[in-house]
Design an enzyme around this catalytic site. Structure first.
Site, short mmCIF file in Angstrom:
data_model
loop_
_atom_site.label_atom_id
_atom_site.label_comp_id
_atom_site.label_asym_id
_atom_site.label_seq_id
_atom_site.Cartn_x
_atom_site.Cartn_y
_atom_site.Cartn_z
N THR A 197 0.86 -1.23 -0.10
CA THR A 197 0.16 -0.11 -0.20
C THR A 197 0.85 1.22 -0.05
O THR A 197 0.32 2.29 -0.45
CB THR A 197 -1.07 -0.18 1.19
OG1 THR A 197 -1.99 -1.18 1.09
CG2 THR A 197 -1.81 1.57 1.38
N SER B 267 1.69 -7.61 -0.52
CA SER B 267 2.45 -8.59 0.04
C SER B 267 1.85 -9.70 0.40
O SER B 267 2.20 -10.50 1.15
CB SER B 267 2.95 -7.50 1.21
OG SER B 267 2.17 -7.53 2.36
N ASP C 284 0.81 -6.16 5.14
CA ASP C 284 0.08 -7.89 5.51
C ASP C 284 0.83 -8.78 5.90
O ASP C 284 0.75 -9.52 7.01
CB ASP C 284 -0.96 -8.21 4.31
CG ASP C 284 -2.09 -7.35 4.16
OD1 ASP C 284 -2.37 -6.58 5.10
OD2 ASP C 284 -2.83 -7.38 3.31
N1 ASP Z 1 -2.46 -5.57 1.21
C1 ASP Z 1 -1.40 -4.54 1.54
C2 ASP Z 1 -0.11 -5.25 1.20
O1 ASP Z 1 0.31 -5.95 2.26
C3 ASP Z 1 -1.66 -3.82 2.43
C4 ASP Z 1 -0.84 -2.91 3.05
O2 ASP Z 1 0.12 -2.83 2.27
O3 ASP Z 1 -0.92 -2.16 4.05
O4 ASP Z 1 0.53 -5.26 0.20
#
Ligand code: ASP
Length: 323
Positions: free
Chosen positions: A20, A67, A101
């Site tokens: 993110t 991630s 994550d």
């Molecule tokens: N789904 C995203 C990731 O882990 C969530 C984040 O980065 O906050 O890449």
């Protein structure tokens, strides 16, 4: 007239993997069209005002993923690049931008396989780079401060988020949406970072730094012994364990079930019917380790680790035993 004193900045390598922190959302506040890992690491550096005054940065893109899709191949790439970069004399430390994550898993893997010398700092963000009040630029700025700081030397891999410096051993994502989403539980963070600079308030026990008896070890492989997670819960009858044992085995040894980490209830207790299946698995040569679905375990070989980190330790131990 005196000539100006030249101050050379420490060099910091910044490796982007997505998440993110490099994500975009087309609408705000609803994250319609949200995609993680879109922006390049050079864009993230450019969006953190003043960061170039902290260190001479060398930005490189390792991956551009959400991630949740992290895997061992990227872990190996990161470990090799960091190890090679930190061996260079002028380099003070390394920062990795990552999705939130699985941040704790990548951090703990790197902690286990890299020497605990120069700082290795992972950071993330809870809001996409295009959000109002994006938290990524501040987290990246703070992470570079820590990576360039002699105070962060010898701590092992750390994660810098929301002004806190967490050990890779202790940190976990404990909240799905809040900006302050990471916690080191009752142990608390190792320190703090902000306008006041870097403050280390707690040291890790030497054992957790891999100094003794386990030497840092980078396994020469891209695939790992298969270690799965299973939960104990009301009605858990071991069917999942038996299915895993019966799954068709391929010729690839990394596909064969080698270990199980059990997320027990409370202090690690396990439903008696699940326990019977685990005992069968152990008798069949599968290594079984016990974690808790409530958080980190206390005492024993895996003291202070949560289930996903115990899984990484088990994979490393099984790989070492097989080597
Ligand atoms: N789904 C995203 C990731 O882990 C969530 C984040 O980065 O906050 O890449």
């Amino acid at each position: 007239m005196q000539s100006p004193i030249e101050i050379s900045l420490p060099q910091v390598i910044v490796l982007g993997t997505g998440g993110t922190i490099a994500g975009v959302a087309t609408l705000h506040p609803a994250q319609a069209g949200y995609r993680a890992g879109v922006l390049d690491i050079a864009d993230l550096v450019a969006a953190a005002p003043g960061i170039e005054q902290l260190a001479a940065l060398r930005a490189e893109q390792i991956a551009s993923i959400d991630s949740k899709d992290m895997d061992a191949a990227i872990w190996m790439q990161l470990a090799s690049r960091i190890r090679e970069g930190l061996q260079q004399d002028g380099v003070a430390g390394c920062v990795v931008t990552h999705g939130s994550d699985t941040l704790e898993e990548t951090a703990y893997f790197l902690h286990c396989v890299l020497p605990a010398g120069k700082p290795v700092v992972l950071t993330a963000a809870m809001r996409p780079a295009t959000a109002l009040s994006a938290d990524g630029p501040r987290n990246l700025y703070d992470a570079v401060q820590v990576a360039a700081s002699p105070q962060a030397h010898g701590l092992g891999v750390v994660c810098v988020l929301h002004g806190r410096i967490h050990s890779a051993c202790d940190v976990s994502k404990s909240q799905p949406t809040a900006v302050d989403a990471f916690s080191s539980g009752e142990r608390g963070p190792l320190g703090f970072v902000g306008p006041q600079g870097v403050q280390i308030t707690r040291q890790l026990p030497l054992l957790a730094l891999g100094q003794s008896p386990r030497a840092p070890w980078l396994p020469p492989r891209a695939s790992w012994p298969r270690v799965e997670l299973v939960h104990s819960h009301a009605g858990a009858d071991g069917a999942v364990v038996r299915a895993l044992m019966l799954a068709p085995q391929s010729d690839d040894p990394s596909q064969k079930l080698a270990g199980l980490v059990v997320l027990g209830t409370g202090s690690g207790t396990v439903h008696e019917r699940l326990q019977a299946a685990l005992d069968e698995a152990e008798a069949g040569g599968v290594r079984v380790a016990y974690a808790s679905r409530v958080g980190a375990v206390s005492g024993g070989d895996f003291d202070g680790l949560n289930a996903v980190k115990i899984r990484i330790r088990l994979m490393l131990e099984l790989a070492a035993a097989a080597a």
